[in-house]
Design an enzyme around this catalytic site. Structure first.
Site, PDB file in Angstrom:
ATOM      1  N   HIS A  52       0.631  -1.404   0.101  1.00 57.58           N
ATOM      2  CA  HIS A  52       0.241  -0.249  -0.269  1.00 57.58           C
ATOM      3  C   HIS A  52       0.878   1.569   0.182  1.00 57.58           C
ATOM      4  CE1 HIS A  52      -3.051  -2.139   2.229  1.00 57.58           C
ATOM      5  NE2 HIS A  52      -3.441  -2.143   0.770  1.00 57.58           N
ATOM      6  N   ARG A  87      -1.749  -5.939  -8.588  1.00 58.36           N
ATOM      7  CA  ARG A  87      -0.670  -6.729  -8.591  1.00 58.36           C
ATOM      8  C   ARG A  87       0.117  -7.738  -9.684  1.00 58.36           C
ATOM      9  NH1 ARG A  87      -2.820  -7.927  -2.551  1.00 58.36           N
ATOM     10  NH2 ARG A  87      -4.754  -8.245  -4.112  1.00 58.36           N
ATOM     11  N   LYS A 103     -17.653  -6.136   7.564  1.00 57.19           N
ATOM     12  CA  LYS A 103     -16.438  -7.076   7.506  1.00 57.19           C
ATOM     13  C   LYS A 103     -15.298  -8.151   9.086  1.00 57.19           C
ATOM     14  CE  LYS A 103     -14.824  -6.111   3.141  1.00 57.19           C
ATOM     15  NZ  LYS A 103     -12.825  -5.862   1.932  1.00 57.19           N
TER      16      LYS A 103
HETATM   17  O1  PNS Z   1      -8.338  -3.006   0.222  1.00 61.80           O
HETATM   18  P1  PNS Z   1     -10.307  -3.303  -0.404  1.00 61.80           P
HETATM   19  O2  PNS Z   1     -11.013  -4.592  -0.032  1.00 61.80           O
HETATM   20  O3  PNS Z   1      -9.810  -4.554  -1.976  1.00 61.80           O
HETATM   21  O4  PNS Z   1     -10.811  -2.634  -0.943  1.00 61.80           O
HETATM   22  C1  PNS Z   1     -12.242  -1.801  -1.890  1.00 61.80           C
HETATM   23  C2  PNS Z   1     -13.046  -1.157  -1.780  1.00 61.80           C
HETATM   24  C3  PNS Z   1     -12.922  -0.353  -0.177  1.00 61.80           C
HETATM   25  C4  PNS Z   1     -12.300  -0.013  -2.880  1.00 61.80           C
HETATM   26  C5  PNS Z   1     -14.287  -1.215  -2.103  1.00 61.80           C
HETATM   27  O5  PNS Z   1     -14.996  -2.936  -2.068  1.00 61.80           O
HETATM   28  C6  PNS Z   1     -15.805  -0.286  -2.048  1.00 61.80           C
HETATM   29  O6  PNS Z   1     -15.470   0.403  -3.081  1.00 61.80           O
HETATM   30  N1  PNS Z   1     -16.451  -0.405  -1.217  1.00 61.80           N
HETATM   31  C7  PNS Z   1     -17.642   1.054  -0.896  1.00 61.80           C
HETATM   32  C8  PNS Z   1     -18.696   0.923  -1.881  1.00 61.80           C
HETATM   33  C9  PNS Z   1     -18.975   0.611  -3.044  1.00 61.80           C
HETATM   34  O7  PNS Z   1     -18.462   1.734  -3.600  1.00 61.80           O
HETATM   35  N2  PNS Z   1     -19.092  -0.478  -3.818  1.00 61.80           N
HETATM   36  C10 PNS Z   1     -19.211  -0.875  -4.667  1.00 61.80           C
HETATM   37  C11 PNS Z   1     -18.260  -1.124  -5.869  1.00 61.80           C
HETATM   38  S1  PNS Z   1     -18.419  -0.893  -7.447  1.00 61.80           S
END
Ligand code: PNS
Length: 196
Positions: free
Chosen positions: A18, A91, A42
């Protein structure tokens, strides 16, 4: 016009991968907001406040990086903070499908918002928060995977969890009860009586 991006994620915990991506992002955007998703569903290892603090310490040297928390849709959050892009890391090919799906859905929800993918250094291509949690929980070495302060927080967290489990087991033993985790084990191993 200033190019502002958000870098959303769970960061549970934040890793060297990160940090690598934050550094790369800070070079191509004028402002980068690291957005820690506050998602109670989560069941994270670290609280949002802890993750935010760790990220703040990790990014203290970057003048154009700030850390924030958010809930709800990423696209709404981006709009709220005035960002025109979402930064995400890829990645390996295995990340691509999920990331593409999210990027296209975010574009559907908010056509003006671009997703920018960056690749972390190859040495971090196998690194994930999930693996770090698992390795730490099983007593493996995590020092080369996360910044020192995160390693320290992980050790503290797991030490507390360990002590708590031991104390609970002792309490149950003292009261003549079987500790819940042992009970589960005993249920699994003891032969069941036939129903009459
Ligand atoms: O670190 P992660 O868990 O891979 O991040 C995932 C994240 C936070 C980017 C994704 O879950 C997200 O955007 N969540 C917020 C809710 C949302 O917008 N959902 C629709 C995504 S298309």
């Amino acid at each position: 016009m200033k190019r502002k991006a958000i870098y959303p994620g769970s960061f549970d915990p934040p890793t060297n991968g990160h940090l690598d991506l934050i550094e790369r992002g800070s070079k191509i955007f004028d402002e980068l907001v690291v957005g820690v998703l506050s998602n109670p569903e989560k069941d994270p290892l670290f609280s949002v406040a802890d993750r935010r603090k760790m990220l703040e310490a990790m990014t203290a040297d970057f003048d154009n990086v700030t850390v924030d928390t958010f809930d709800g849709l990423t696209v709404d959050y981006a709009l709220r903070v005035g960002a025109s892009a979402v930064l995400r890391g890829i990645r390996a090919i295995s990340d691509y499908e999920y990331e593409l799906q999210m990027a296209l859905m975010n574009r559907k929800l908010q056509p003006g918002l671009e997703t920018v993918f960056m690749m972390p250094a190859e040495k971090y291509s196998y690194l994930s928060s999930r693996l770090v949690r698992e390795i730490a929980q099983l007593g493996g070495a995590i020092d080369c995977l996360v910044p020192p302060l995160v390693a320290q927080k992980l050790r503290e967290k797991l030490d507390v969890a360990h002590k708590f489990a031991n104390a609970e087991a002792r309490e149950h033993e003292a009261s003549g009860q079987v500790a819940p985790e042992r009970l589960t084990q005993e249920r699994k191993t003891k032969p069941r009586r036939k129903k009459s």
